[in-house]
Design a protein around this motif. Structure first.
Motif, PDB file in Angstrom:
ATOM      1  N   ARG A 527       0.864  -1.187   0.000  1.00 30.76           N
ATOM      2  CA  ARG A 527       0.000   0.000   0.000  1.00 30.76           C
ATOM      3  C   ARG A 527       0.893   1.226   0.000  1.00 30.76           C
ATOM      4  N   LYS A 528       0.931   1.906  -1.136  1.00 29.14           N
ATOM      5  CA  LYS A 528       1.785   3.079  -1.285  1.00 29.14           C
ATOM      6  C   LYS A 528       1.024   4.374  -0.998  1.00 29.14           C
ATOM      7  N   GLY A 529      -0.290   4.364  -1.185  1.00 28.77           N
ATOM      8  CA  GLY A 529      -1.110   5.536  -0.883  1.00 28.77           C
ATOM      9  C   GLY A 529      -1.516   5.561   0.575  1.00 28.77           C
ATOM     10  N   ASP A 530      -2.165   6.642   0.977  1.00 29.10           N
ATOM     11  CA  ASP A 530      -2.542   6.814   2.373  1.00 29.10           C
ATOM     12  C   ASP A 530      -3.944   6.305   2.689  1.00 29.10           C
ATOM     13  N   MET A 531      -4.718   5.934   1.669  1.00 30.79           N
ATOM     14  CA  MET A 531      -6.077   5.440   1.920  1.00 30.79           C
ATOM     15  C   MET A 531      -6.120   3.935   1.746  1.00 30.79           C
ATOM     16  N   PRO A 532      -6.513   3.197   2.797  1.00 31.23           N
ATOM     17  CA  PRO A 532      -6.608   1.735   2.672  1.00 31.23           C
ATOM     18  C   PRO A 532      -7.893   1.325   1.972  1.00 31.23           C
ATOM     19  N   MET A 533      -7.839   0.184   1.314  1.00 38.83           N
ATOM     20  CA  MET A 533      -8.986  -0.349   0.584  1.00 38.83           C
ATOM     21  C   MET A 533      -8.949  -1.872   0.593  1.00 38.83           C
ATOM     22  N   PRO A 534     -10.105  -2.530   0.411  1.00 38.62           N
ATOM     23  CA  PRO A 534     -10.089  -3.959   0.091  1.00 38.62           C
ATOM     24  C   PRO A 534      -9.577  -4.131  -1.336  1.00 38.62           C
ATOM     25  N   LEU A 535      -9.046  -5.279  -1.634  1.00 37.73           N
ATOM     26  CA  LEU A 535      -8.479  -5.505  -2.963  1.00 37.73           C
ATOM     27  C   LEU A 535      -9.103  -6.707  -3.645  1.00 37.73           C
ATOM     28  N   ASP A 536      -9.323  -6.580  -4.948  1.00 37.57           N
ATOM     29  CA  ASP A 536      -9.585  -7.713  -5.834  1.00 37.57           C
ATOM     30  C   ASP A 536      -8.308  -7.944  -6.626  1.00 37.57           C
ATOM     31  N   VAL A 537      -7.803  -9.160  -6.573  1.00 34.55           N
ATOM     32  CA  VAL A 537      -6.564  -9.490  -7.283  1.00 34.55           C
ATOM     33  C   VAL A 537      -6.853 -10.672  -8.206  1.00 34.55           C
ATOM     34  N   LEU A 538      -6.738 -10.459  -9.508  1.00 34.63           N
ATOM     35  CA  LEU A 538      -7.004 -11.499 -10.492  1.00 34.63           C
ATOM     36  C   LEU A 538      -5.687 -12.165 -10.900  1.00 34.63           C
ATOM     37  N   VAL A 539      -5.652 -13.473 -10.718  1.00 35.12           N
ATOM     38  CA  VAL A 539      -4.469 -14.248 -11.102  1.00 35.12           C
ATOM     39  C   VAL A 539      -4.835 -15.107 -12.311  1.00 35.12           C
ATOM     40  N   THR A 540      -4.072 -14.969 -13.374  1.00 38.90           N
ATOM     41  CA  THR A 540      -4.259 -15.768 -14.590  1.00 38.90           C
ATOM     42  C   THR A 540      -3.076 -16.727 -14.713  1.00 38.90           C
ATOM     43  N   TYR A 541      -3.398 -18.001 -14.931  1.00 38.35           N
ATOM     44  CA  TYR A 541      -2.346 -19.007 -15.018  1.00 38.35           C
ATOM     45  C   TYR A 541      -2.040 -19.324 -16.477  1.00 38.35           C
ATOM     46  N   LYS A 542      -0.936 -19.968 -16.685  1.00 30.60           N
ATOM     47  CA  LYS A 542      -0.469 -20.261 -18.045  1.00 30.60           C
ATOM     48  C   LYS A 542      -1.407 -21.199 -18.793  1.00 30.60           C
ATOM     49  N   ASP A 543      -2.174 -21.987 -18.058  1.00 28.32           N
ATOM     50  CA  ASP A 543      -3.125 -22.894 -18.724  1.00 28.32           C
ATOM     51  C   ASP A 543      -4.452 -22.212 -19.046  1.00 28.32           C
ATOM     52  N   GLY A 544      -4.532 -20.904 -18.786  1.00 30.79           N
ATOM     53  CA  GLY A 544      -5.730 -20.134 -19.119  1.00 30.79           C
ATOM     54  C   GLY A 544      -6.727 -20.013 -17.985  1.00 30.79           C
ATOM     55  N   LYS A 545      -6.561 -20.773 -16.923  1.00 25.40           N
ATOM     56  CA  LYS A 545      -7.487 -20.676 -15.800  1.00 25.40           C
ATOM     57  C   LYS A 545      -7.201 -19.420 -14.980  1.00 25.40           C
ATOM     58  N   GLN A 546      -8.258 -18.929 -14.312  1.00 28.21           N
ATOM     59  CA  GLN A 546      -8.131 -17.713 -13.526  1.00 28.21           C
ATOM     60  C   GLN A 546      -8.734 -17.906 -12.134  1.00 28.21           C
ATOM     61  N   GLU A 547      -8.239 -17.139 -11.187  1.00 32.99           N
ATOM     62  CA  GLU A 547      -8.794 -17.089  -9.833  1.00 32.99           C
ATOM     63  C   GLU A 547      -8.834 -15.618  -9.397  1.00 32.99           C
ATOM     64  N   MET A 548      -9.951 -15.229  -8.748  1.00 31.84           N
ATOM     65  CA  MET A 548     -10.064 -13.886  -8.193  1.00 31.84           C
ATOM     66  C   MET A 548      -9.921 -13.986  -6.680  1.00 31.84           C
ATOM     67  N   TYR A 549      -8.920 -13.308  -6.161  1.00 29.36           N
ATOM     68  CA  TYR A 549      -8.697 -13.253  -4.727  1.00 29.36           C
ATOM     69  C   TYR A 549      -9.238 -11.942  -4.193  1.00 29.36           C
ATOM     70  N   ASN A 550     -10.127 -12.026  -3.224  1.00 28.60           N
ATOM     71  CA  ASN A 550     -10.633 -10.828  -2.567  1.00 28.60           C
ATOM     72  C   ASN A 550      -9.991 -10.714  -1.191  1.00 28.60           C
ATOM     73  N   ILE A 551      -9.343  -9.585  -0.965  1.00 24.46           N
ATOM     74  CA  ILE A 551      -8.691  -9.323   0.322  1.00 24.46           C
ATOM     75  C   ILE A 551      -9.489  -8.247   1.035  1.00 24.46           C
ATOM     76  N   PRO A 552     -10.297  -8.602   2.016  1.00 19.16           N
ATOM     77  CA  PRO A 552     -11.083  -7.583   2.711  1.00 19.16           C
ATOM     78  C   PRO A 552     -10.200  -6.708   3.597  1.00 19.16           C
ATOM     79  N   LEU A 553     -10.627  -5.484   3.795  1.00 17.66           N
ATOM     80  CA  LEU A 553      -9.956  -4.592   4.725  1.00 17.66           C
ATOM     81  C   LEU A 553     -10.416  -4.934   6.134  1.00 17.66           C
ATOM     82  N   GLY A 554      -9.494  -4.964   7.073  1.00 14.37           N
ATOM     83  CA  GLY A 554      -9.834  -5.373   8.432  1.00 14.37           C
ATOM     84  C   GLY A 554     -10.976  -4.571   9.028  1.00 14.37           C
ATOM     85  N   MET A 555     -11.026  -3.275   8.736  1.00 14.40           N
ATOM     86  CA  MET A 555     -12.059  -2.404   9.311  1.00 14.40           C
ATOM     87  C   MET A 555     -13.453  -2.712   8.794  1.00 14.40           C
TER      88      MET A 555
END
Length: 615
Positions: A527-555
């Motif tokens: 986190r480089k900015g001063d405002m925290p947020m939850p994150l959606d992180v999309l991971v794409t694999y070499k076989d074409g499959k994908q996973e969406m990781y949701n990282i909730p903010l603790g607050m």
């Protein structure tokens, strides 16, 4: 004809919406008789006002808006505009200085002659037949009451006034660039709103409005060759002609004047416009409102454009109703007037047949007209809401998944300008016109778009309807809004309101590196900015499959539901806002990874997206 949501209570006031929270509201009933002389541009009027003090407080004085007194050389509006015009925002492509003018106002007020200025003079104000002490403050008239208004009582006022319609400069006026003779907004002495925060006696400097809900019974008398369009529903359609009732064109009657009679219930203002070349077209929505489109016909091309606008509004209305709530009044008027687009209950003044402008102004009838948030204190709740309304409808209409991006571009420009101020700044007290506009419209719309990112799209749709149904005719503030979102989503969201509204802190997240632990990829996020947020992180694999990781903010104390079924959603442990870094453990080895992207849909207002992707 549908059974409208509008349920008239008592003297025609009030709207019953489900699950209303308790908050007292003042109430007012206007009976206005106004006579406009189209040769002198003078309005003479009489008002009978019943004012209910539903507050727990005793009122020893009243305040009344006299907006048109702003249109005089040396007024607060004039001085403020000329002072802001001295600010240099930068240079344009030609190397010329860009001044912070409101281009509609500039220094035009300072150059008005006595016949061009606007004014509103209260000739008398009586309560129970007794003249009251009046203390003028330019656009605010203070009434020093000889007898206080006790809690939970009412009083009757009788006002006589004279007003001169100003040359069109801002919102109101005559003979604008479109050639429309009269755009009659802020045209009558209007009671200032008193609410749980006290009197809202804001001088008219340039911008937003706030008013008491009530009923209006208005008679407008003027040259019979003029078509009038207004807030409310015309009560004598066959008498006035012009297609409102069975008769078309100028009414066939003795004399050279016509009196137009309008009524409106549960509105906080009344606007009208008049021209002797206006044309009226209608669109009746099945189980919905009657739309009026009133424009100045100059050629057959105008007919084509305005009919296209009418057809477009009729087409999108069902989507509007199911997304934002059903429009509760009998009719709504799109009226060609001056100064771009101007929002009023049951009507808007727009310069031309632009669908974008029309939808934005129509959206105000939800955020300004029905919800009625205090535009002076929270301009972003209204202007941002109307912008979100407009862009979301455009996205649906054009099947465009990037409809929200213009608002984000506006916000990014503001955030990087060095001129940003918190959105909690009073509308009239921003240091620059630029910062106000970008905050109220751009950053305000992003508040809504980004809320969908935080709580999820389905929750956002539920929030829009519940907010409308819960807070209609209650003047919600920012906390009221965010509490509805919390109840819908089950998430704690005070942090979002505090960061986005009360600060200028920015969001910036980055992917630092990827490593491996026990045959699992580990993504280090920063986190480089001063405002925290939850994150959606999309991971794409070499076989074409994908996973969406949701990282909730603790607050938040929870996470949003999965937004789609395009790929598996994996809910990761929370990220505590005090930690600048986070390690996201993946389900597969780092050697399987093709790419990683933070917020692939771009709904998080990250000011530097270049560090959001790793390939």
């Amino acid at each position: 004809m549908k059974k409208y949501l509008l349920l008239l209570l008592g003297a025609g006031y009030g709207l019953a919406l489900q699950a209303q929270p308790e908050r007292w509201q003042q109430k007012v009933k206007y009976t206005i008789d106004a006579n406009l002389d189209v040769n002198t541009n003078i309005v003479n009027g009489k008002e009978k006002i019943t004012y209910w003090n539903n507050a727990p407080d005793t009122l020893n004085r009243l305040f009344i808006h006299l907006y048109w007194n702003a249109f005089q050389p040396g007024s607060m509006m004039d001085v403020r505009s000329r002072e802001l015009g001295k600010i240099i925002l930068g240079k344009n492509r030609k190397g010329e200085a860009v001044q912070d003018w409101d281009p509609r106002v500039r220094d035009r007020i300072s150059k008005l002659s006595s016949s061009q200025i606007g004014y509103q003079h209260v000739k008398s104000l009586r309560i129970d037949g007794v003249e009251q002490k009046l203390i003028p403050h330019e656009t605010i008239l203070e009434v020093d009451l000889k007898k206080p208004i006790l809690p939970h009582t009412s009083t009757d006022l009788a006002i006589e006034f004279e007003a001169q319609v100003p040359e069109q400069i801002r919102r109101s006026g005559r003979d604008n660039v479109e050639g429309v003779r009269y755009s009659m907004s802020q045209w009558y002495p209007k009671i200032v709103e008193y609410d749980y925060q006290g009197w809202n006696a804001n001088p008219y400097i340039a911008r937003e409005f706030y008013g008491v809900w009530g009923s209006y019974d208005v008679n407008i008398t003027l040259d019979k060759n003029y078509l009038v369009a207004a807030t409310g529903t015309v009560q004598n359609p066959d008498e006035v002609g012009f297609g409102y009732g069975k008769s078309e064109g100028v009414p066939q009657k003795a004399g050279d004047k016509t009196t137009w009679h309008f009524k409106a219930d549960s509105v906080h203002d009344f606007v009208w416009a008049a021209d002797n070349q206006y044309k009226l077209i209608k669109r009746q929505i099945e189980d919905g409102p009657l739309f009026y489109f009133v424009y100045k016909r100059k050629s057959a091309d105008d007919d084509t454009k305005w009919n296209l606008l009418a057809d477009s509004v009729a087409y999108v209305y069902p989507y509007i109703a199911r997304t934002f709530g059903a429009y509760p009044y009998h009719n709504y008027s799109f009226i060609q007037g001056g100064d771009g687009g101007m929002e009023y209950p049951m009507a808007t003044l727009i310069k031309g047949p632009s669908l974008g402008t029309a939808l934005h102004e129509f959206g105000h009838n939800w955020y300004q007209g029905i919800l009625g948030s205090n535009e002076s204190l929270y301009p972003w709740m209204d202007e941002g809401g109307a912008t979100y309304f407009q862009t979301r409808i455009f996205g649906w209409l054009h099947h465009d998944s990037t409809w929200y991006k213009a608002s984000y571009r506006s916000y990014y420009y503001l955030a990087k300008s060095g001129l940003e101020e918190p959105m909690s700044t009073h509308a009239d007290h921003y240091n620059t016109n630029f910062a106000y506009g970008a905050a109220a419209y751009g950053k305000g719309a992003v508040f809504y778009d980004q809320l969908a990112y935080i709580i999820g799209k389905k929750n956002m749709d539920a929030f829009l309807l519940r907010y409308f149904n819960t807070w209609g005719f209650k003047h919600p503030n920012a906390n009221d809004m965010i509490r509805v979102a919390e109840k819908v989503s089950g998430l704690e969201l005070e942090w979002y309101k505090n960061y986005w509204v009360y600060s200028t802190k920015t969001i910036d997240y980055a992917i630092d590196k990827v490593s491996s632990v026990q045959n699992h990829g580990v993504v280090e996020l920063v986190r480089k900015g001063d405002m925290p947020m939850p994150l959606d992180v999309l991971v794409t694999y070499k076989d074409g499959k994908q996973e969406m990781y949701n990282i909730p903010l603790g607050m938040m104390y929870g996470h949003k539901p999965a937004d789609n079924n395009y790929y598996p959603w994996i809910f990761a442990p929370e990220w505590r806002w005090t930690s600048p870094t986070y390690q996201l453990e993946l389900s597969r080895p780092n050697t399987d990874i093709k790419s990683i992207e933070i917020d692939p849909h771009g709904l998080m207002a990250d000011v530097d997206r270049l560090n959001n992707t790793l390939n």
